[in-house]
Design a protein around this motif. Structure first.
Motif, PDB file in Angstrom:
ATOM      1  N   SER A 254      -2.654  -5.357 -14.625  1.00 51.92           N
ATOM      2  CA  SER A 254      -2.848  -4.116 -15.368  1.00 51.92           C
ATOM      3  C   SER A 254      -3.955  -3.319 -14.699  1.00 51.92           C
ATOM      4  CB  SER A 254      -3.217  -4.415 -16.823  1.00 51.92           C
ATOM      5  OG  SER A 254      -4.468  -5.079 -16.888  1.00 51.92           O
ATOM      6  N   GLY A 255      -4.127  -2.067 -15.148  1.00 47.16           N
ATOM      7  CA  GLY A 255      -5.118  -1.213 -14.521  1.00 47.16           C
ATOM      8  C   GLY A 255      -4.556  -0.638 -13.232  1.00 47.16           C
ATOM      9  N   PRO A 256      -5.434  -0.184 -12.343  1.00 43.03           N
ATOM     10  CA  PRO A 256      -4.969   0.455 -11.091  1.00 43.03           C
ATOM     11  C   PRO A 256      -4.555  -0.565 -10.032  1.00 43.03           C
ATOM     12  CG  PRO A 256      -7.347   0.435 -11.131  1.00 43.03           C
ATOM     13  CD  PRO A 256      -6.902  -0.134 -12.461  1.00 43.03           C
ATOM     14  N   ALA A 257      -3.855  -1.620 -10.450  1.00 45.83           N
ATOM     15  CA  ALA A 257      -3.455  -2.682  -9.514  1.00 45.83           C
ATOM     16  C   ALA A 257      -1.956  -2.919  -9.615  1.00 45.83           C
ATOM     17  CB  ALA A 257      -4.208  -3.971  -9.820  1.00 45.83           C
ATOM     18  N   LYS A 258      -1.366  -3.306  -8.498  1.00 45.06           N
ATOM     19  CA  LYS A 258       0.060  -3.619  -8.444  1.00 45.06           C
ATOM     20  C   LYS A 258       0.266  -4.950  -7.730  1.00 45.06           C
ATOM     21  CE  LYS A 258       1.525   1.242  -8.284  1.00 45.06           C
ATOM     22  NZ  LYS A 258       2.273   2.275  -7.502  1.00 45.06           N
ATOM     23  N   PHE A 269      -2.107  -8.645  -4.472  1.00 50.00           N
ATOM     24  CA  PHE A 269      -1.969  -7.385  -5.203  1.00 50.00           C
ATOM     25  C   PHE A 269      -2.749  -6.280  -4.486  1.00 50.00           C
ATOM     26  CE2 PHE A 269      -5.628  -9.551  -7.023  1.00 50.00           C
ATOM     27  CZ  PHE A 269      -6.581  -8.559  -7.211  1.00 50.00           C
ATOM     28  N   SER A 270      -2.347  -5.054  -4.764  1.00 52.85           N
ATOM     29  CA  SER A 270      -3.015  -3.892  -4.175  1.00 52.85           C
ATOM     30  C   SER A 270      -3.816  -3.176  -5.248  1.00 52.85           C
ATOM     31  CB  SER A 270      -2.002  -2.937  -3.542  1.00 52.85           C
ATOM     32  OG  SER A 270      -1.139  -2.401  -4.538  1.00 52.85           O
ATOM     33  N   LEU A 271      -4.792  -2.384  -4.802  1.00 54.78           N
ATOM     34  CA  LEU A 271      -5.666  -1.681  -5.741  1.00 54.78           C
ATOM     35  C   LEU A 271      -6.158  -0.388  -5.107  1.00 54.78           C
ATOM     36  CD1 LEU A 271      -7.585  -1.424  -8.228  1.00 54.78           C
ATOM     37  CD2 LEU A 271      -9.185  -2.911  -6.998  1.00 54.78           C
ATOM     38  N   GLN A 272      -6.086   0.689  -5.877  1.00 60.19           N
ATOM     39  CA  GLN A 272      -6.698   1.961  -5.471  1.00 60.19           C
ATOM     40  C   GLN A 272      -7.320   2.599  -6.706  1.00 60.19           C
ATOM     41  OE1 GLN A 272      -4.148   5.128  -4.005  1.00 60.19           O
ATOM     42  NE2 GLN A 272      -5.830   6.069  -2.869  1.00 60.19           N
ATOM     43  N   GLU A 273      -8.643   2.663  -6.717  1.00 64.44           N
ATOM     44  CA  GLU A 273      -9.327   3.279  -7.845  1.00 64.44           C
ATOM     45  C   GLU A 273      -9.122   4.785  -7.832  1.00 64.44           C
ATOM     46  OE1 GLU A 273     -12.713   1.051  -5.747  1.00 64.44           O
ATOM     47  OE2 GLU A 273     -10.586   1.405  -5.253  1.00 64.44           O
ATOM     48  N   ALA A 274      -9.307   5.395  -9.003  1.00 65.50           N
ATOM     49  CA  ALA A 274      -9.212   6.854  -9.096  1.00 65.50           C
ATOM     50  C   ALA A 274     -10.401   7.515  -8.411  1.00 65.50           C
ATOM     51  CB  ALA A 274      -9.132   7.285 -10.551  1.00 65.50           C
ATOM     52  N   ILE A 391     -17.705  13.756   4.782  1.00 64.88           N
ATOM     53  CA  ILE A 391     -17.718  13.458   3.348  1.00 64.88           C
ATOM     54  C   ILE A 391     -16.336  13.695   2.763  1.00 64.88           C
ATOM     55  CG2 ILE A 391     -18.664  14.178   1.116  1.00 64.88           C
ATOM     56  CD1 ILE A 391     -21.266  14.894   2.667  1.00 64.88           C
ATOM     57  N   LYS A 392     -15.723  14.799   3.158  1.00 65.17           N
ATOM     58  CA  LYS A 392     -14.389  15.134   2.667  1.00 65.17           C
ATOM     59  C   LYS A 392     -13.375  14.058   3.061  1.00 65.17           C
ATOM     60  CE  LYS A 392     -10.783  18.651   3.338  1.00 65.17           C
ATOM     61  NZ  LYS A 392     -10.455  19.944   3.997  1.00 65.17           N
ATOM     62  N   LEU A 393     -13.466  13.553   4.267  1.00 60.06           N
ATOM     63  CA  LEU A 393     -12.497  12.577   4.768  1.00 60.06           C
ATOM     64  C   LEU A 393     -12.602  11.224   4.076  1.00 60.06           C
ATOM     65  CD1 LEU A 393     -12.651  13.268   8.622  1.00 60.06           C
ATOM     66  CD2 LEU A 393     -10.748  13.786   7.071  1.00 60.06           C
ATOM     67  N   HIS A 394     -13.785  10.877   3.578  1.00 60.45           N
ATOM     68  CA  HIS A 394     -14.005   9.525   3.063  1.00 60.45           C
ATOM     69  C   HIS A 394     -14.310   9.449   1.571  1.00 60.45           C
ATOM     70  CE1 HIS A 394     -14.965   9.234   7.438  1.00 60.45           C
ATOM     71  NE2 HIS A 394     -14.260   8.130   7.317  1.00 60.45           N
ATOM     72  N   ARG A 395     -14.176  10.566   0.853  1.00 57.63           N
ATOM     73  CA  ARG A 395     -14.569  10.572  -0.554  1.00 57.63           C
ATOM     74  C   ARG A 395     -13.484  10.017  -1.486  1.00 57.63           C
ATOM     75  NH1 ARG A 395     -14.254  17.116  -0.556  1.00 57.63           N
ATOM     76  NH2 ARG A 395     -11.978  17.279  -0.590  1.00 57.63           N
ATOM     77  N   LYS A 396     -12.271   9.831  -0.973  1.00 58.66           N
ATOM     78  CA  LYS A 396     -11.177   9.326  -1.801  1.00 58.66           C
ATOM     79  C   LYS A 396     -10.971   7.840  -1.542  1.00 58.66           C
ATOM     80  CE  LYS A 396      -6.497  10.477  -3.316  1.00 58.66           C
ATOM     81  NZ  LYS A 396      -5.377  11.431  -3.174  1.00 58.66           N
ATOM     82  N   PRO A 397     -10.890   7.018  -2.592  1.00 54.04           N
ATOM     83  CA  PRO A 397     -10.690   5.583  -2.395  1.00 54.04           C
ATOM     84  C   PRO A 397      -9.392   5.295  -1.635  1.00 54.04           C
ATOM     85  CG  PRO A 397     -11.293   6.059  -4.673  1.00 54.04           C
ATOM     86  CD  PRO A 397     -11.019   7.381  -4.016  1.00 54.04           C
ATOM     87  N   VAL A 398      -9.436   4.293  -0.793  1.00 55.56           N
ATOM     88  CA  VAL A 398      -8.248   3.890  -0.043  1.00 55.56           C
ATOM     89  C   VAL A 398      -7.582   2.713  -0.746  1.00 55.56           C
ATOM     90  CG1 VAL A 398      -9.227   4.674   2.140  1.00 55.56           C
ATOM     91  CG2 VAL A 398      -9.581   2.300   1.412  1.00 55.56           C
ATOM     92  N   VAL A 399      -6.329   2.471  -0.395  1.00 53.60           N
ATOM     93  CA  VAL A 399      -5.604   1.336  -0.959  1.00 53.60           C
ATOM     94  C   VAL A 399      -6.096   0.067  -0.283  1.00 53.60           C
ATOM     95  CG1 VAL A 399      -3.359   0.273  -1.296  1.00 53.60           C
ATOM     96  CG2 VAL A 399      -3.585   2.759  -1.428  1.00 53.60           C
ATOM     97  N   LYS A 400      -6.400  -0.934  -1.084  1.00 51.60           N
ATOM     98  CA  LYS A 400      -6.877  -2.213  -0.565  1.00 51.60           C
ATOM     99  C   LYS A 400      -5.933  -3.322  -1.013  1.00 51.60           C
ATOM    100  CE  LYS A 400     -10.388  -0.960  -2.769  1.00 51.60           C
ATOM    101  NZ  LYS A 400     -10.105   0.504  -2.759  1.00 51.60           N
ATOM    102  N   THR A 401      -5.804  -4.342  -0.189  1.00 48.64           N
ATOM    103  CA  THR A 401      -4.935  -5.477  -0.509  1.00 48.64           C
ATOM    104  C   THR A 401      -5.795  -6.706  -0.792  1.00 48.64           C
ATOM    105  OG1 THR A 401      -3.153  -4.621   0.897  1.00 48.64           O
ATOM    106  CG2 THR A 401      -3.067  -6.948   0.305  1.00 48.64           C
TER     107      THR A 401
END
Length: 412
Positions: A254-258, A269-274, A391-401
């Motif tokens: 559950s949550g932002p995980a698959k 499982f994978s995870l990407q925070e908002a 800052i713009k390039l790295h401010r968004k969370p990436v998908v992690k496994t």
């Protein structure tokens, strides 16, 4: 200990306890504020005294705001000036004109702001009740100027001091600081401006939030201040909670995980925070309210290691996984720390640009001597823009496994 010292110490303690109680009662009475929203290309300015200038070396407040909006290109400029007041008396210059006051408004206009966070009153509070009316007039004049630019004003309260010389002086100074905080709140209410109460949360916090001088905030203080600001602006805690159930025939999340794969021996499982977590600071670990926490249920007794992108991340007991483990390091924290560092670098370059050494000789009436160096100040724009792009390039969370081996390494 003398009776006088005992009385003063008791006064300080009572004041702190009362502030904490008032904070709880106020939280019960007030509804959650309407969340502040920025628009694409928004320009946000920090204006005030040491509270904002000292933030130049931290970056937490700016990080808290920019990371909330990873899809928007926001620009931040810090015009904080230690010792400054609403009449810009600390921004003195040998160049006349402009006067310090004129220079203040030139600096505000030059940023072309959409939102201006204003934090004054700390210096002025030393004048006590007698100086309150003059402070109010000065602050309202600045608000008028910001309104004329079509920007939105966000008023921040004063903050208390931990120790200002003697205990007696500390009590007096905090009384005055609270008086000015209340005045700022009244102005915000009258003029329908957003108000951020910093005084009550800091007064009610029992952690060590101050430098040894007892007046300015330390790293932990700014880290906490970022959370207070987020809450006051109507933004929810940036926590992300992930729950993985392993007791079922097929694992679920559950949550932002698959769930990517679920086998007898391991779960992937994978995870990407908002949004990214607040960057960890040396004085304390991240809490569940500022980061990602992973709860894994159904594990047998033992210790289990969670891998992130193929790297060992954290090992904990089955009991701890069932409670939830905060991911206080890893890819997201590395991203957050990198952004914070780039924010600090960018702000230091802007500081050099708008407050250059030998300003009078480069930009003032003696520019005929060193005016050639103005080009060097202009050249900083490209460096500042480069850091803003990073800052713009790295401010968004990436998908992690993530991978969890269901064979424990040892017993509890």
């Amino acid at each position: 200990m003398s009776k006088t010292k005992s009385f003063l110490l008791a006064s300080v303690l009572c004041f702190t306890l009362l502030a904490g109680t008032c904070l709880q009662l106020r939280a019960q009475r007030q509804e959650s504020p309407v969340p502040l929203a920025f628009k694409q290309g928004g320009r946000i300015v920090f204006l005030g005294g040491s509270l904002f200038e000292n933030e130049l070396e931290k970056g937490y407040l700016e990080f808290a705001m920019t990371s909330r909006w990873p899809d928007l290109d926001l620009t931040f400029r810090n015009l904080g000036w230690t010792g400054d007041n609403v009449f810009a008396e600390a921004r003195s210059t040998f160049t006349t004109p402009p006067t310090p006051y004129q220079q203040l408004f030139q600096q505000i206009r030059s940023t072309n702001p959409d939102h201006v966070l204003i934090a004054y009153g700390g210096v002025e509070s030393q004048n006590g009740k007698e100086g309150l009316n003059r402070f109010v007039e000065g602050l309202e004049a600045i608000i008028d100027s910001v309104d004329a630019l079509g920007a939105q004003t966000i008023l921040l309260s004063t903050i208390p001091v931990k120790l200002a010389g003697s205990l007696e002086n500390t009590v007096i100074q905090n009384k005055n600081l609270k008086l000015y905080a209340d005045a700022i709140s009244s102005i915000a209410s009258k003029r329908k401006k957003r108000y951020v109460d910093l005084y009550s949360p800091i007064a009610g916090n029992t952690n060590n939030l101050f430098l040894d001088n007892g007046i300015h905030l330390n790293d932990a203080g700014y880290y906490y201040l970022a959370q207070v600001l987020e809450q006051a602006l109507g933004w929810p805690p940036r926590e992300s909670k992930v729950t993985v159930e392993t007791s079922n025939a097929k694992a679920t999340a559950s949550g932002p995980a698959k769930i990517i794969s679920s086998q007898d021996e391991k779960i992937v499982f994978s995870l990407q925070e908002a949004i990214l977590p607040l960057p960890e600071i040396a004085s304390r670990k991240s809490s569940a309210k500022t980061s990602v926490s992973v709860q894994i249920n159904g594990l047998k007794n033992g210790r289990y290691t969670l891998m992130e992108n193929g790297q060992q991340l954290v090992t904990a007991s089955a009991a701890d996984w069932a409670k939830g483990v905060v991911l206080d390091h890893g890819v997201s924290q590395e991203q957050a720390i990198r952004i914070c560092n780039d924010i600090v670098k960018k702000n230091k370059l802007f500081f050099q640009q708008y407050r250059p050494m030998n300003r009078t000789y480069i930009l003032g009436f003696r520019a005929y001597e060193q005016g050639r160096h103005k080009q060097g100040l202009d050249d900083l724009n490209s460096l500042i823009a480069g850091l803003e792009e990073q800052i713009k390039l790295h401010r968004k969370p990436v998908v992690k496994t993530y991978e969890l081996n269901l064979s424990s390494t040892s017993s509890n």
